[in-house]
Scaffold this motif. Structure first.
Motif: not given
Lengths: 502, 502
Positions: B250, B262, B265-266, B299-300, B302-304, B307-308
């Motif tokens: 990271t 983020f 998380i990604h 990844s997307r 979990w990220e978005n 995670g978002r």
């Protein structure tokens, strides 16, 4: 011989260097934070690359190239570097080639198992659990000795792996002499007892301050952080990934500042050696310290002769005082100096002070020598250990975990290795003697922080050569005489007579 | 075919896996703290091991084994794993074998030089400096296309390297559809403007608190730290060293907490994929994510999508509030939620929000497609870039450093790679649609911190298969239909209509 032979040979050596870069990094990573669950697969990958390294370094072509290049009329036409390379590689090739590959394979599996058995045996204080493995290791090492052949004592060929040219005959003299002076010195010190109140230094030494100090001291020594890094590990080591990637590791003890401080200066001494090797040797197996003993002379020199000296702390004590004012602000420099030079016989080699350390090595040396001359049986080691410890150090372990099982070396088959540690101290003292003649105001230089004159001297005299010269050759060239015990005795006696007012 | 063939083939694959373990670690190390001065020698060592990998994977025996194992009457006797392995390896072998080794060698030197020229060109905003290299790379890629052959559009064979089976025909439909919905959505959002005062979040976010949060969030997702670790780097990535050593990296931005949060998380989403692959695939090249697009979907997702999302923060907001009370203590959850979901057209892809991100990809896709159909010339890219950015995003870079030179991909020859990023979003939305049918109370599960039901679903449906199935096969099996743009459009529209009150 055609030029093609030399070219193929050099290419092969370069391949081996690349493989060792991968292997060193994989090992470094395992010991500095690779996730536990991945260790097993990592060990397999290391095994694969190590076999490939073995295959390439012992192949038939390699044998032919070495034979062609070693012919006297060819050898004399080679450059100094190529000639040294042929010498180093041929020695290694011959050793490996003499062992039947089936036996070598059996041995490798044995030591890899033995290391984990040893771990359990130590944890459970159970020597009998480890005994059959150790017996088998010694038995195979004896077979190796027969395959390799030897002159004088059978243990000589084991010694020669780590300290080329070193012999039992020479060690007996060196260690006998050293011991006869050290034992009375240790007794005299013990009678005087502690020179400083240890409770003064009881403190929780914060990790970040310790880390900061380590960086400062390594920088002060001239360690190049752009060609290295420092990481945390359990058993500290220095490793060379490539000529411009020379790493040190350290261990933090929150209860005792001395552990990481002197451990780091020690590994820093190894690292300066590796960072000082001539760049002309890049891509060859000469770009390494020449032997375990000479390597250890560099680490012990920095750790003890510089790092535990009064002039060094006259310059640096304020760094420690500023880092931990609540402990050191009111502690006079001389008390700090006594604290870092406290001598006391103890059971564990790795924790020993610089005087008693050598006696620990003699215990192991006597036992190893006896095992390979046939005088001692493996099963008798625990009892022999206690006797020798009593003789040399006057202390006797209550169990085998703090006795015969304390070090991993035997489980890994590293017989002949231990003497290097004491040889390091002997070399260091003899080099120091010459250094003081070359730089008569040495103490004043150290007192004013100018240790780079020392690093430059070591680089010019020792580091730059890498494996181009053998230990005895280096000692003779640098100091003008063969290795002797007198300088270490003199150094220790002078230093500790002053500290303990003997 | 004898059993011996299969055995030799499997052994060779295992060797390649070991070599890749070494290579991945060497690359990881370079990007997470290897000392600068050692990079050049490291690059040489990597080059050596990579050639060895290439040699072993394209050798004549490998060709013979693959041919023998691919015969239909042999193939049908193989286990599912062996059959998939033969498919994957044969495809790779054929690709590599079709390129003359002289051309491949020339190409490798070219891209390695081009990457450092690109770095300078970007720093100096000097496209003409980079132009001749990029022209040569495109010219050689066109030769590759001729050697490989293709069906439909020449760009298809480039796409297939990263997303097996993907075509221009399919992408044109997917992206066309997506674009027609996204452009109006972005306009509508822009008209509403900021939903939260950004000065609220101006703060120096301390490194150690950010690190602590990263650990908490990765742990919360079910990332196994005993089989991984997190380190710091400049351009974050996830790398698999071995099946039980799956690392994330990271980057910390002390001015903006969102970057590492983020980003982590990604990368954690990528890591869960790799940590979820069936252990039956260890030691084979099937033990990897099946494609760049499917990897990016994890990844997307979990990220978005997690995670978002609002439910995720209903559960986790207090962690952030506790870590940085002076910023967040008095900020309502909904303001935080708007802050992390702020949409605004911008110049740099890697910094784009989840709505405009896809439009960035379309710019690159259009340009790449045009280059390989012969419509566009490399020299015209800067101008074309500006035009496409205006069309898709309504913003135009003032210089090439923030325009055509912003990404390293082309310097590295990665044509066909960019679409994977948008495909990841499309796959993710379609998987989410199915997931919501499988777990109807999904939001409630997330709201109560029970995200491991999601991880388990993903593992069962996708992760465990590794490369056993191709992307289209996975999408069809999991969701019951081919990849469509409708789910991403629906997801983005619903989410951002609510946030921006459209």
């Amino acid at each position: 011989m055609s030029n093609k032979t030399l070219e193929s040979f050099r290419e092969r050596i370069q391949e081996l260097v690349y493989l060792r870069e991968a292997l060193s990094l994989m090992e470094w990573d395992l010991r500095t934070g690779a996730p536990k669950k991945g260790h097993q697969l990592r060990a397999e990958a290391i095994g694969y690359l190590a076999s490939r390294h073995h295959e390439l370094s012992t192949s038939a072509e390699m044998g032919e190239w070495l034979e062609a290049l070693s012919e006297p009329n060819v050898l004399k036409t080679l450059s100094d570097i190529d000639r040294a390379l042929v010498r180093v590689e041929k020695k290694q090739f011959d050793r490996m080639h003499k062992i039947p590959s089936k036996l070598m394979h059996e041995y490798q599996i044995l030591v890899s198992t033995a290391e984990s058995v040893w771990e359990d045996a130590k944890a459970q204080n159970d020597f009998p659990m480890f005994l059959p493995y150790l017996e088998k290791i010694v038995a195979i090492q004896k077979q190796f000795i027969d395959y390799w052949g030897y002159e004088g004592h059978p243990y000589n060929t084991l010694l020669d792996q780590y300290e080329p040219g070193m012999t039992v005959e020479h060690l007996d003299t060196l260690f006998g002499d050293l011991r006869s002076h050290l034992v009375p010195l240790v007794h005299a010190i013990a009678e005087k007892g502690l020179q400083v109140d240890p409770t003064t230094f009881v403190h929780q030494y914060s990790l970040d301050k310790q880390q900061e100090l380590n960086r400062l001291f390594l920088q002060g020594m001239g360690y190049d952080f752009a060609a290295g890094r420092i990481d945390t590990t359990v058993h500290p080591f220095q490793t060379t990934i490539n000529r411009y990637d020379v790493r040190v590791t350290t261990h933090y003890n929150l209860d005792d500042l001395r552990e990481t401080l002197f451990g780091t200066i020690h590994e820093g001494g190894h690292a300066l050696y590796e960072q000082g090797i001539s760049r002309d040797l890049i891509g060859t197996s000469l770009s390494e310290g020449t032997s375990m003993g000479i390597h250890e002379s560099q680490s012990r020199f920095w750790e003890n002769m510089i790092g535990r000296s009064l002039p060094f702390w006259e310059h640096n004590y304020d760094l420690v005082q500023k880092a931990f004012p609540s402990v050191f602000a009111n502690v006079p420099l001389h008390d700090f100096y006594r604290w870092i030079n406290h001598v006391e016989p103890s059971l564990i080699r790795t924790e020993a002070d610089e005087v008693t350390y050598n006696l620990h090595i003699m215990v192991r040396y006597e036992l190893e020598k006896g095992l390979f001359s046939g005088t001692y049986a493996v099963a008798d080691l625990p009892q022999l250990w206690r006797e020798k410890m009593k003789d040399c150090l006057g202390v006797v372990p209550e169990d085998d975990a703090t006795g015969v099982l304390q070090d991993v070396h035997w489980a890994g088959g590293s017989f002949g290795y231990f003497p290097s540690y004491a040889l390091g101290n002997l070399y260091a003292a003899q080099f120091q003697h010459t250094l003081r003649k070359a730089i008569p105001d040495l103490d004043e230089q150290v007192r004013t922080g100018n240790v780079h004159v020392i690093r430059e001297w070591l680089r010019t005299q020792i580091h730059q050569y890498g494996k181009m010269q053998e230990p005895a050759e280096i000692v003779m060239r640098v100091t003008g005489e063969p290795l002797s015990g007198a300088y270490l005795v003199e150094y220790l006696r002078d230093k500790y007579r002053a500290i303990y007012k003997l």
